[in-house]
Design a protein around this motif. Structure first.
Motif, short mmCIF file in Angstrom:
data_model
loop_
_atom_site.label_atom_id
_atom_site.label_comp_id
_atom_site.label_asym_id
_atom_site.label_seq_id
_atom_site.Cartn_x
_atom_site.Cartn_y
_atom_site.Cartn_z
N GLU A 21 42.26 44.85 52.52
CA GLU A 21 41.59 43.38 52.53
C GLU A 21 41.05 43.09 50.94
O GLU A 21 40.97 41.73 50.44
CB GLU A 21 40.70 43.44 53.55
N THR A 22 40.68 44.02 50.35
CA THR A 22 40.17 43.57 48.95
C THR A 22 41.47 43.29 48.14
O THR A 22 41.13 42.15 47.21
CB THR A 22 39.57 45.13 48.27
N LEU A 23 42.51 44.00 48.15
CA LEU A 23 43.27 43.35 47.20
C LEU A 23 43.95 41.86 47.79
O LEU A 23 44.31 41.10 46.63
CB LEU A 23 44.60 44.24 47.45
N THR A 24 43.82 41.63 49.18
CA THR A 24 43.97 40.01 49.44
C THR A 24 42.98 39.25 49.12
O THR A 24 43.30 37.84 48.59
CB THR A 24 43.86 40.32 51.11
N GLU A 25 41.81 39.87 48.62
CA GLU A 25 40.46 38.80 48.09
C GLU A 25 40.92 38.64 46.93
O GLU A 25 40.89 37.58 46.11
CB GLU A 25 39.15 39.65 48.14
N ILE A 26 41.41 39.76 45.82
CA ILE A 26 41.57 39.42 44.28
C ILE A 26 42.67 38.69 43.95
O ILE A 26 42.63 37.86 43.08
CB ILE A 26 41.73 40.89 43.76
N GLY A 27 43.85 38.84 44.49
CA GLY A 27 45.20 38.19 44.14
C GLY A 27 44.90 36.67 44.28
O GLY A 27 45.18 35.89 43.08
N PRO A 28 44.65 36.05 45.23
CA PRO A 28 44.65 34.51 45.22
C PRO A 28 43.75 33.69 44.17
O PRO A 28 44.08 32.82 43.68
CB PRO A 28 44.14 34.06 46.86
N GLY A 29 42.58 34.51 43.93
CA GLY A 29 41.67 34.00 42.86
C GLY A 29 42.37 33.76 41.48
O GLY A 29 41.98 33.06 40.53
N GLY A 31 45.61 33.37 41.19
CA GLY A 31 46.92 32.84 41.73
C GLY A 31 48.05 33.72 41.77
O GLY A 31 49.38 33.20 41.48
N MET A 32 47.82 34.89 42.33
CA MET A 32 48.75 35.89 42.59
C MET A 32 49.06 36.37 43.88
O MET A 32 47.77 36.36 44.77
CB MET A 32 48.71 37.03 41.84
N THR A 33 49.97 36.64 44.53
CA THR A 33 50.41 37.12 46.02
C THR A 33 49.83 38.71 45.55
O THR A 33 49.60 39.27 44.54
CB THR A 33 51.68 37.31 46.27
N VAL A 34 49.40 39.64 46.73
CA VAL A 34 49.30 40.72 46.68
C VAL A 34 50.49 41.62 45.95
O VAL A 34 50.03 42.52 45.33
CB VAL A 34 48.87 41.49 48.21
N ALA A 35 51.67 41.31 46.24
CA ALA A 35 52.86 42.09 45.63
C ALA A 35 52.63 41.94 44.17
O ALA A 35 52.88 42.63 43.27
CB ALA A 35 54.03 41.66 46.32
N GLN A 36 52.27 40.56 43.80
CA GLN A 36 52.30 40.28 42.23
C GLN A 36 50.94 41.19 41.67
O GLN A 36 51.23 41.63 40.70
CB GLN A 36 52.09 38.75 42.14
N ALA A 82 38.58 33.11 39.40
CA ALA A 82 39.79 34.20 38.72
C ALA A 82 38.94 35.41 38.05
O ALA A 82 37.91 35.14 37.24
CB ALA A 82 40.45 33.51 37.70
N ILE A 83 39.32 36.57 38.34
CA ILE A 83 39.01 37.80 37.50
C ILE A 83 39.12 37.56 36.07
O ILE A 83 38.44 38.15 35.23
CB ILE A 83 39.56 39.26 37.99
N ALA A 84 40.28 37.06 35.73
CA ALA A 84 40.80 37.00 34.32
C ALA A 84 39.79 35.86 33.63
O ALA A 84 39.75 35.91 32.21
CB ALA A 84 42.21 36.26 34.16
N SER A 85 39.05 34.99 34.23
CA SER A 85 38.02 34.19 33.64
C SER A 85 36.89 35.26 33.32
O SER A 85 36.03 34.52 32.51
CB SER A 85 37.75 33.16 34.55
N HIS A 86 36.53 36.26 33.68
CA HIS A 86 35.46 36.97 33.10
C HIS A 86 35.52 37.79 31.81
O HIS A 86 36.78 38.08 31.56
CB HIS A 86 35.38 37.95 34.26
N PRO A 87 34.45 37.92 31.17
CA PRO A 87 34.56 38.37 29.79
C PRO A 87 34.76 39.94 29.68
O PRO A 87 33.94 40.66 29.67
CB PRO A 87 33.19 38.04 29.09
N ALA A 88 36.01 40.35 30.02
CA ALA A 88 36.34 41.69 30.19
C ALA A 88 35.85 42.68 28.89
O ALA A 88 35.35 43.63 29.33
CB ALA A 88 37.64 41.96 30.45
N ARG A 89 36.04 42.33 28.03
CA ARG A 89 35.66 43.09 26.66
C ARG A 89 34.28 43.42 26.41
O ARG A 89 33.92 44.39 26.40
CB ARG A 89 36.10 42.37 25.46
N GLU A 90 33.59 42.17 26.93
CA GLU A 90 32.04 42.54 26.84
C GLU A 90 31.52 43.21 28.02
O GLU A 90 30.63 44.18 27.94
CB GLU A 90 31.33 41.21 26.97
N ILE A 91 32.11 43.09 29.15
CA ILE A 91 31.75 44.04 30.32
C ILE A 91 32.11 45.74 29.82
O ILE A 91 31.02 46.21 30.18
CB ILE A 91 32.50 43.64 31.67
N LEU A 92 33.16 45.69 29.34
CA LEU A 92 33.49 47.28 28.99
C LEU A 92 32.67 47.63 27.95
O LEU A 92 32.32 48.83 27.88
CB LEU A 92 35.14 47.20 28.52
#
Length: 142
Positions: A21-29, A31-36, A82-92
């Motif tokens: 279910e979590t993977l299903t939540e993440i992907g569409p945000g 623009g990806m399918t679960v497989a992608q 989208a997860i990609a829209s978050h500031p990953a470098r700052e979070i890390l």
């Protein structure tokens, strides 16, 4: 069970419903399918030389990390963001700063109270020894 192809190799992944279910939540945000999404996680893990002997375990960790980042307020809980829209470098960088706090012999960070509290809040931890606070309600019976 997911059946997919990663680099042309047929692969099947068995994973518990919660993680599915979590993977299903993440992907569409993003623009990806679960497989992608799974394929992308595979490639990212390979790029940084992770040991992928148990890729399903890696996926579980990714899902838990996703929920931990939401709980810490580091990423949005909105599935449309989208997860990609978050500031990953700052979070890390913030997480690394929290991890790299100097410790004394008792495992207590030797920094300002404000900095320790900020890191503990971000990680959902309380108490001087970094122990997660668990609240349990007791039923009173007569």
């Amino acid at each position: 069970m997911y059946s997919l192809r990663i680099d042309g190799v047929a692969t099947s992944i068995r994973i518990e419903n919660h993680f599915r279910e979590t993977l299903t939540e993440i992907g569409p945000g993003d623009g990806m399918t679960v497989a992608q999404l799974i394929t992308r996680l595979w490639h990212e893990a390979v790029d940084v030389d992770h040991d992928l002997g148990n890729f399903t375990s890696f996926l579980r960790i990714c899902c838990n990390r996703y929920h931990a980042l939401i709980a810490a307020g580091e990423i949005s809980a909105e599935h449309s963001v989208a997860i990609a829209s978050h500031p990953a470098r700052e979070i890390l960088a913030r997480e690394t700063a929290c991890r790299n706090l100097r410790m004394n012999g008792y495992g207590i960070p030797v920094t300002s109270k404000k900095q320790r509290a900020s890191c503990r809040r971000r990680r959902g931890i309380s108490g001087p020894f970094g122990i997660a606070k668990v609240r349990r309600s007791r039923k009173v019976t007569d």
